[in-house]
Each structure stands twice: as C-alpha cells, then as structure tokens.
Design an enzyme around this catalytic site. Structure first.
Site, mmCIF file in Angstrom:
data_model
loop_
_atom_site.group_PDB
_atom_site.id
_atom_site.type_symbol
_atom_site.label_atom_id
_atom_site.label_comp_id
_atom_site.label_asym_id
_atom_site.label_seq_id
_atom_site.Cartn_x
_atom_site.Cartn_y
_atom_site.Cartn_z
ATOM 1 N N HIS B 68 0.567 -1.406 0.134
ATOM 2 C CA HIS B 68 0.222 0.031 0.084
ATOM 3 C C HIS B 68 0.870 1.320 0.080
ATOM 4 C CE1 HIS B 68 0.624 -1.299 4.182
ATOM 5 N NE2 HIS B 68 0.489 -0.045 4.535
ATOM 6 N N LEU B 116 -0.903 -8.455 2.594
ATOM 7 C CA LEU B 116 0.204 -8.065 3.522
ATOM 8 C C LEU B 116 0.789 -9.646 3.956
ATOM 9 C CD1 LEU B 116 -1.019 -5.355 5.500
ATOM 10 C CD2 LEU B 116 0.831 -5.254 4.051
ATOM 11 N N LEU B 178 1.160 2.749 13.757
ATOM 12 C CA LEU B 178 -0.423 2.754 13.647
ATOM 13 C C LEU B 178 -0.639 1.714 12.523
ATOM 14 C CD1 LEU B 178 -0.732 6.495 13.938
ATOM 15 C CD2 LEU B 178 -1.492 4.771 15.433
ATOM 16 N N HIS B 252 -4.943 6.518 8.126
ATOM 17 C CA HIS B 252 -4.422 5.631 7.167
ATOM 18 C C HIS B 252 -5.350 5.410 5.837
ATOM 19 C CE1 HIS B 252 -3.110 1.410 6.427
ATOM 20 N NE2 HIS B 252 -3.915 1.314 5.520
ATOM 21 N N ARG B 309 1.213 -40.110 -8.228
ATOM 22 C CA ARG B 309 2.214 -39.345 -7.427
ATOM 23 C C ARG B 309 3.745 -39.894 -7.609
ATOM 24 N NH1 ARG B 309 2.407 -41.479 -1.529
ATOM 25 N NH2 ARG B 309 1.349 -43.376 -1.881
ATOM 26 N N SER B 336 6.222 -38.803 0.142
ATOM 27 C CA SER B 336 4.515 -38.933 -0.003
ATOM 28 C C SER B 336 4.244 -38.514 -1.422
ATOM 29 C CB SER B 336 3.817 -38.470 1.020
ATOM 30 O OG SER B 336 3.641 -39.096 2.146
ATOM 31 N N GLU B 357 3.386 -24.013 4.099
ATOM 32 C CA GLU B 357 3.108 -24.088 2.660
ATOM 33 C C GLU B 357 2.966 -22.488 2.381
ATOM 34 O OE1 GLU B 357 1.543 -25.583 5.125
ATOM 35 O OE2 GLU B 357 1.534 -27.737 4.722
ATOM 36 N N ASP B 414 -6.909 -42.257 6.239
ATOM 37 C CA ASP B 414 -6.519 -41.218 6.974
ATOM 38 C C ASP B 414 -7.202 -40.191 7.351
ATOM 39 O OD1 ASP B 414 -3.680 -41.381 7.373
ATOM 40 O OD2 ASP B 414 -3.073 -40.794 5.756
ATOM 41 N N ARG B 464 -3.168 -41.047 -4.483
ATOM 42 C CA ARG B 464 -2.306 -42.000 -3.635
ATOM 43 C C ARG B 464 -2.094 -43.379 -4.007
ATOM 44 N NH1 ARG B 464 -3.460 -45.148 0.732
ATOM 45 N NH2 ARG B 464 -1.576 -45.425 2.144
#
Lengths: 609, 609
Positions: B68, B116, B178, B252, B309, B336, B357, B414, B464
């Site tokens: 910004h 941000l 601020l 702001h 995979r 995996s 991630e 799972d 999988r």
C-alpha cells in the site's frame, strides 16, 4: 487422586501399538512420544473433566493439534474407561468414530484436526471464551508436534494468545525431533523453541517428556498462570518405549507388522489391561450471561444509497440483543468491513484479531464449539488466507459466519490484490455451506439475521461502494431464495445477477425496455443453496439465461445456475471477470471486464439476432 | 556516490503527497514513514541496479511487502529519474502502470504485493536463487510494515531464511506504530520486534528510521552479513514530515485534500524538483550454470500399476536435464508426493520447505521471477493453506507449477483432513491457469513435461494409490486435450472422468457392455482449459453426460463440462463427493460417496428407463 501413572502410560502405549497394527496404518511412533505427557496431563491430578458430559461448559479442553497422534488420543480415553478395547480395534475402519485423524464422530474430540498448525488457534478461541465470555475457570490444553511449529498459523496464535493474556491456555510441545521425512528444522535443540516461545510472550518451561514427575509438576505450574499462556517444551523420543523404532528415522506413519508388534509388546513388558485412570470432574460453574440491550430497528429509505458492508455492521449491532451468543472478530480492517459499528456498541463481544486471518478463523471455530456464534470479517480477498482453516472447520460442524467485504473489481483504484474474485468459489466448495451475496442494505440486514439463525457455515459477500435500496423493509429473504425483480410474459432472456451486477442488470433492463425488449431480472442473493424452481421457470419461460458476476468465471454464479438447470438445461451465457484486473474507477472496470449494463444489453441483443 | 539524501528524501515525500492527492486516494502516510529508509537504501551507496535493465540478473532486488506504500515506491523511481512527474500523476488511474498496489505493469516492480505478509517469502526465493542457484552477489531487500508482522507467513519466511543462512536477504521493518484502524499490537515497543527477530535467527538492528546517517550505516552493515539474514527495525512516524498527519490515528489510506496538500507542502518547504539520485549498476556477473545430466527415459508397462504421484517424481527427474532451470520445493512430505525422487537425483536443485506452505509458494514465486521453473508439491488438501499466495502469484505473471498429491476420498483411512476435495476449484479460479488431473503414470509423465514447457501457473492433481497403466508410452497429451477411451455409434451416454474415477468409469463400461449397453468414456485429463470440441461432440452424439469426480460438487469437473456445453447444453448428471467424508477403505469411500462404477452404472440405467 492416586493414579498409577507409570502403569497408565504403559497401557496407553500398549493401546496405541495394538490398535494401529490392527488398522494396518496410522501413527504409533508419534503417539508413543507423547504418551507420558498425556498420561501426566489426564491422570496426574490437574485435568478436570466430566467424562459423562464431554460438552460440559466447565470441562478442561484438550485438543490434539498433532492430529495424526489419534491412536494416542483414543488410547487415553480408553485408559480413562470411556473406549472399550473392542472399539479401539475399529480404528480407521469405515463408520468407526475412531477415524485416522480425530473428528467429532468421536465424542471426546473437541475439534477435527489433522491439518497441522491449527489446533492452537482453536484452543485460543476456547481459552478466550473462558476468560472473556463464559468467565469459567476451565483450562485449555493443546498438544503440538515439533514439525508443525514451522506453520505460521502457530505463531499467529502465539502472539494473539499473549496479547489477550490467556493464562488459561497451555501448549504441550512434543519435541520428538523427527518429522515425516527426516529431522525437523531444529532437531533436539530445545533452546531455540524456548527462545521463540518466550519472545512471543509465553512462559516456557523445558522438561524431559518421559519423566512423569517433571510432567506432573509442569502441569501444576501451568495451572498457576494468571495472565501468560504457558508452553511445556518437552524433549521426547519418537517411538519411545520400543527400541527398534525409538528415535529412528523412517518410522513416521507406519504401523507395526504383527511380528514387530509381538516384539514391541515383549519389550513393553506386562501391561495391566484392567487399569483405569480417574479424572476429577470440574466445578459445576455456569457460563456468565452476556449483556443484552435492545437495539433500535433499522429502516432504510430509497432516497439514500448505502453500502452493503455498512449494512452488515448495522445488522450485527441490531441483532446483538436477540442473539446473546453472537461475537464478532475482525482482521484489523473493522473500519472497512464496518464490524466497528458492532465493536462500538458491544466492545466486550468484539475481538480484534489483527492481520492474522488464519488464527482468526481458527479462533472463531474454537468459540463456535463453545456455543458462541462468531461473525468473522475481513476483505473477501483475504478470506483466501484462511482457506485451509475454513476447509477444516467444515469437519468440526462449525457454526461460523464469514463476511468478506470489498468484493470484486468494483472496489476500483486499490487494484487486483484487494479484489475478492474467488471467494464465492471458495465458500461454495464447503460441504453444506450457505453463501449469500446481497445487493442492497435491506437484504443484507435480513440475510445477516438468517446467518445468525442458521446452524452451520455461512458466507456473506459485501460490496465496497454505496448501492441503491431495492427492497422495502418488510420484504422477506431466506436461505435458498431469490427475487424476481422484473418479469413479463414476453421476456426474451433472463438475467441472473447478485450484488453490484444486479444494479447493472436493472440498468440494462431499462435500456432494453426503451427499445421494446423485455427481460427477466433475478436477484440471486442466495448463491448456495440456489433457488432451483425459480431458475427452472425462468429457463422454461425465456429459454436463455445470462449470468453476470463480479467474480472470476469459475465457481461462482454461472456455475451455480448451470448446476441448477442440469436436468433441463438452456443456454447460459456467463459474464464474469476474465481480463487481468487492475486499478481504475469502478465503472471503468465493470466495463473493461464485460460485466456492465452495456455488455448485458449486447448479450441480449446478440441472442435475439 | 554523493547523493543529496536529505534533498532526495524531501523530493520523495513531495511526490508521495502530490500523486495521492491527484489520485484522490492512496496511502501517503504509510509512504512518508518509510521515505527516509528508502532514500537511504536506494541512494545511500549500497544499492546496485542497472536502471536500464530492471531484469538484470545481478541487480539488487527491492520488494515492497507493504504494497500500500506504492506512492513511495513510484516516488523513489521518479527520484532516480525513471518516472516522470507527469506519469506520477496517473497514479491509480485506469491503464496507468502505477496501480494502487505495485504490479508488474510497472517495470521496476519485482512482484505484485498488497496482500500483506507475502513479500518476505518472495524475497527469500530471490535470495535463495542468488546464493544457491545463480550464485550471484546481488542482495534482496524487503520493506515490511509493522502491522503485517502479525501474519504467520512472515514468521515462516523468517525461520526458513535463517535455516538457509541467507545473509543476502535484508528486511526493513517500518515500525510506524499505526495500523489501519488503530495502534498495532506492540506500538512503538521496538524491543519486542528485536526479541522476536533474534529468536528466529536473524541479525536485528534497531535504528531511528528518520535519521539518514543511521540508515546508511545500517545498510552498510547489512551488506557485510555472510550467513545470517539482517533485519533493520526502524522507529518511524506515520505521516512523518507533515505535522497534522504525523503519528496521528485516522489517517491510514487517506489522500490529502487540495487545501491540506497546500498546507503540507508549505511545511515541507522548498523542494528541488530537478534533483535526481544516482544508483550504481551491479557487476556484470552472469548466473551460474546448473548441473545437467541426461536422465534415462521411462517406460511404463501395463503389467504393473503405478501411482500417479510416483510418476510425478519420476517425471521431474527425467526432465531435469532438459530443463536446467527446473527446481523442486516440497512441504516436508517429499516421501509422499515423491518429490524425493528428484531430491535424490538433484539435491542441489531441491529445497526442503518444511511444513510452511504459504512461504513455500511465496518462495517459488520469487524463484520464478528470477527465471527458475519451480515445481511445488504437498498434499492437495494443504494447497489451500497457501490459497492467498497462489491467488497473488497470478498477479505477478508467475511461472509456478503446483502438484497436489493425495487427492480425494480415495486416499482412504487417513480421513477428511488429508483429502484434497477443493483443489480443482481453487486452481480453476486462477486467471489463465492450467489444471491437469492424470489417471495413469504415462499421462502424468507427459503432463509434467507440458507443465515444464508452458509459461504460467499449472496445477497437477495426483492420486495416492497405484492405478493401472492406460496408455502407451508414445501417446501424446496436451493442454486442453482429452482422450476418448471408449466410443461407438450406439453410445447411450457419455461418462466424463479423470484420475481415480476414470478407472471406475472403465469398470462401469465393462459392466454395462455385458448387458448390451454402450457408453462413451472420456478421460478429461485437462480440466482447464477443457476440450470443448470433444465434449460437444459427445453431447451431440449421446445427448447425456455423467461426470464423476473425487472432489466436491462445486468448482470441479462437472462445472468445467457444463461451462463447455453452455451454448448447446445437454443434461449433465454430476457424481461428486457430497456426504461428509470419513476414514475407510478407498473402495468403501468411493461407494459411500456415489462415485464408484456401481453408481455410474445406475445413473446410466436410470437415464435409459
């Protein structure tokens, strides 16, 4: 309280090993590392819970943030006498409540976990509830793995827990050194965890996680905290107690084979399978009542346009008295989402969550599990920041209400980064979700109330700019509804829109009408579930549908309409955001993206030619 | 180098104020707080850049994580002589490269920012490139706001930068106290930032952010770092230099009105608008070449099922020699996703990103901007963790390749938390994205190669379990393609599937054929863009389409198919995941969700009855 902690820890290990071998998969090693910690917590004399009433408002809470240690989770409740050995052997089987990762199908699960780094935020919500809302002395315990400390969401929870002085929140960090595919970032260097935890305003204590007296003492100390959250950093060994898997790489998420199990059990030695640990019930305290004041009803007049985001804040405030469990969370943009209107009226029911959306959503889930009705707001674009937390909340039967403001390119000059263009897609793909997109202040008011009434995950999409009032104050809106705003027997096409583009559709109607062309205009304020009957009727009557949405072409209104018509489809021409968004005036951008009145008029005419 | 830093800082303030007032919106106060920091960085003698060639491989990099503050960003390049005063006055206007938040439309923007907490990860990718891949001496600077330090993604970047010993990465923290709606969590208590930054392994230095000599010295010190990233923590005042907005809440994101601007400029005093700062160009160093070894080609035989995979990992390794810019990142699950196959072959081109991630995706974006071709893998479910980073990458013209493994309920035991059921939806809603979902090892191989060749964001969904080989090694696959696997003139319906459900569709074909019913079966391996011609032909020939997908009903294959047919639609019956997912055997879950061969057979028969 004189539980045989050694015996119970051994029994818990036994159950963790036997159940995973029976299942043929699961995480015995990650369970064994924390077995002593959990034995010490539940049976060491600090933990309070009414096992007959897992939802008791004053029970201590336990969340397995490292959800893959579910065999341990089930084993501790078995050791407490609440799961039978037979049930334990259903682990991971279809229709067993003992799932691969804990879910509410198992009655002692507080929240579904398994996406790492989310449990502390959920616990934070519960601790916040205890301290600021229910005003109850229960404590919240969160078992964390060392691998998941890499997740930023954990550090969001750390900072916010310290900010809110949650001395009733206790983290238990199981530093077993090994992640899934090898060593963690810091291995067994516990000093780094201690330094980080302290820097984030928590009280850290480092212990040997296999030394029961140290464990019991740590929990006793934790229960003395008044305004600092407490983190027990425990040095542990993955697979502890079974020599050939203990502290060995390559054993993550692997159940022992039958012969390996036999070896392991020989090492474990005699286990007293009749042993059961006792847990004291909590005090019978009741949740505090929250202040409830009648708010004046709001009437919007057609003279003055009002932004739907503003109507959201007004609605929250009006509804606060009728819904005393309602609380509001915002991600440091309450003067933009207008959650600040609620904040000013009910400061004790408003929580500033700063720019940390992941933790905000996790906290809301925790509050919702403790019977609150959290409304969570930020820019629609930034809801994507918490997409995994939103995803996980559906597996905890969450009752969380989301509001994303500043939807679409119509926000104008701020540009693409601030434009929510995939939020409808995000929330439509949540099981059983409700997705609203109101076009004026009146419908926003009514839909916020529908959200408060409804049990489940709801999303409300609001618009930045002021939009004209379309409805009378007594108009009704409901989940799965829509409004036919323009209609005749001669309609050549149906335009389906919601939010900002509905106003474009109405302009298009006026322009076309001047040329003698009539169209149907539908306000699809309930994007999910969608009003199939009204859409089908429009398809039948007009044979052609144009959808117009200030959203990317995928996953939004066009997809909802096409799905509704999939049995007897008619052509659906989807107008949506397809060009790289940029800064500009709202009207320039609606034009540029082909979602303005002009494009609608063109699409109708093209159909007719 | 003897730039007039005081004069340049004043000029930058002047430009920041004038351009925002002209635009009528924007963030002058957030620009003024960092004006001295940026003057000191660009013109203080440390920064090296060839302004004629912003993409020069050895330029120092500058990223405004606090996007910004774009008026400041444009002002510094104006002060460097690269933006005219006239151009500055187009700020935030339609088609101006000077957008509300920086985007690549402006040639000195390294990456789009504005959500941000993402800039440090992008910078990390660039610093990682300099140290480990291009082996160049350029440094990467990231300007951070204090509000955004609440984002967990920042702390992910902090820990990973320290882990990779990126002494060439410099953070500049503009602590102006601020935020948008009030004070930040820590206000002007810089000691907290210092403690946190140090705990995360960075070298912190606290300075007065308006004291130019201190600033210049800090940057000189930063350039001496060898293996620790360096954070300049600067005490600043929001709106610094204009008394009535300086350190005042409520300013702001507000441009000064014309009369306020006049007052502000009077306070600022005389400005030398002809002043221009000089920046030295970098050394003419060239990127290092990476090791390139021919890999053996892979042939899959029909005898042995292989998980897609696994084929992903094999394909990466095979392609590495042809695509020397290819690098691989994984979120601590490489055993995996099978990214580990590449890691073993090319350890110097593999980066372990741990369970973080968000930072992984931001880092990949940074690497991609520095001409690398990053392949990023984790479980499909956990791609949602980085949804905002994926979203933002589309605004930076990213060339990042994503692979989500363990898609769908077919992962089995799972349970829900590990099942990717919304990943197709997530990636389809990215502008210009390519989404692949292969069903066997051969097509996976070919599609990974298509991803490497294609410039842009691509997603590959892998399964999988082992699945049979369907194709010969010489079969061709392409973006926007599909395969008709079963077809006749008598087809009563078309089944469109991909991945695991394609094998169910083939089983359904066999079962129906025994009863004399023929269906068409299409492998929709390219989910986006989709093969419209083939789908239309099938619609015309069979009049009815069944889609089958191991994904929630929204945003996936059914939506893609309905969209493709929207001009001449036929009924599309969508089989998808609709019941609460749980643990169980893969085949039990396919059955339970109604996406098995049995349900397909039933749907065909129901249509015919």
């Amino acid at each position: 309280m004189n539980n045989d902690l050694e015996g119970l820890a051994k029994l818990i290990r036994y159950y963790s090993l036997v159940s995973t071998t029976e299942a043929g998969s699961g995480h015995p090693t990650s369970s064994l590392s924390a077995a002593d910690l959990m034995a010490g917590l539940l049976f060491g004399g600090t933990f309070r819970s009414d096992l007959e009433d897992p939802r008791h408002p004053n029970n201590d809470r336990l969340i397995f943030s490292k959800g893959h240690a579910s065999p341990l989770f089930y084993a501790i409740w078995a050791a407490a006498g609440k799961v039978t050995e037979k049930e334990l052997l259903t682990l991971r089987k279809f229709n067993s409540p003992l799932e691969g990762h804990p879910t509410p199908a198992f009655r002692y699960t507080e929240a579904a976990t398994g996406s790492l780094g989310q449990g502390l935020s959920i616990g934070l919500g519960m601790a916040m509830n205890a301290k600021y809302l229910d005003k109850l002395p229960y404590r919240t315990y969160v078992l964390l793995g060392d691998s998941e400390m890499a997740e930023g969401s954990v550090w969001e929870a750390m900072e916010i827990a310290a900010y809110y002085k949650l001395g009733n929140l206790v983290g238990i960090l199981d530093v077993n050194r090994l992640g899934q595919r090898g060593e963690t970032m810091y291995g067994h260097d516990l000093s780094i965890y201690k330094r980080k935890v302290a820097a984030f305003g928590w009280e850290p204590i480092v212990i040997d996680g296999h030394h029961l007296p140290q464990i019991v003492t740590a929990f006793e100390q934790a229960s003395q905290m008044s305004d600092r959250p407490y983190m027990i950093i425990a040095r542990t060994l993955k697979g502890k107690g079974v020599s050939f898997i203990e502290d060995k790489n390559g054993w993550h998420g692997k159940a022992l084979k039958k012969d390996e199990l036999a070896r392991a059990l020989r090492e474990l030695g005699p286990v007293d399978r009749g042993l059961r640990g006792r847990i004291e019930p909590p005090q019978g305290a009741k949740p505090a009542r929250v202040r409830s004041v009648m708010a004046a009803s709001v009437t919007y007049t057609t003279e003055k346009p009002v932004a739907t985001r503003h109507a959201y804040g007004t609605a929250l405030t009006r509804l606060a008295s009728q819904y005393p469990d309602m609380v509001v969370l915002d991600g440091e943009v309450s003067n933009s989402t207008y959650a600040e209107i609620f904040k000013k009226a009910y400061p004790e029911r408003f929580f500033e969550m700063f720019i940390a959306e992941q933790n905000m959503v996790g906290t809301a889930l925790g509050l919702s599990i403790r019977s609150k009705v959290p409304f969570v707001s930020t820019f629609a674009a930034f809801m994507t920041r918490a997409a995994d937390q939103v995803r996980m909340s559906q597996y905890s039967n969450a009752n969380v209400k989301f509001c994303g403001s500043h939807a679409g390119v119509s926000i104008g000059e701020d540009g693409s980064s601030q434009m929510g263009l995939e939020d409808l897609s995000l929330f439509r793909a949540i099981l059983g979700s409700v997705v609203f997109y109101p076009s004026d202040a009146v419908s926003t008011e009514k839909l916020v109330e529908e959200m408060a009434k409804h049990q489940g995950i709801c999303y409300l999409r609001t618009t930045r700019m002021d939009t004209p009032i379309l409805y009378r104050s007594d108009e009704a809106f409901w989940i799965g509804g829509s409004k036919i705003l323009r209609s005749s027997k001669k309609d050549k096409a149906t335009v389906v829109a919601a939010g900002i583009t509905l106003h474009e559709a109405l302009k298009a109607y006026d322009a076309l009408r001047k040329e003698g062309i009539l169209i149907r205009v539908i306000d699809l304020y309930s994007v999910k579930p969608v009003d199939v009957a009204t859409l089908r009727q429009a398809a039948e009557d007009t044979g052609f549908i144009i959808t117009v949405e200030d959203h990317y072409a995928e996953g939004g209104i066009a997809d909802a309409v096409r799905t509704a018509l999939s049995k007897d489809p008619v052509p659906v021409h989807g107008l949506a955001v397809r060009a790289m968004p940029k800064s500009g005036k709202p009207e320039e951008l609606l034009e540029y993206e082909g979602i303005s009145a002009k494009t609608i008029v063109e699409a109708v005419k093209q159909r007719m030619s």
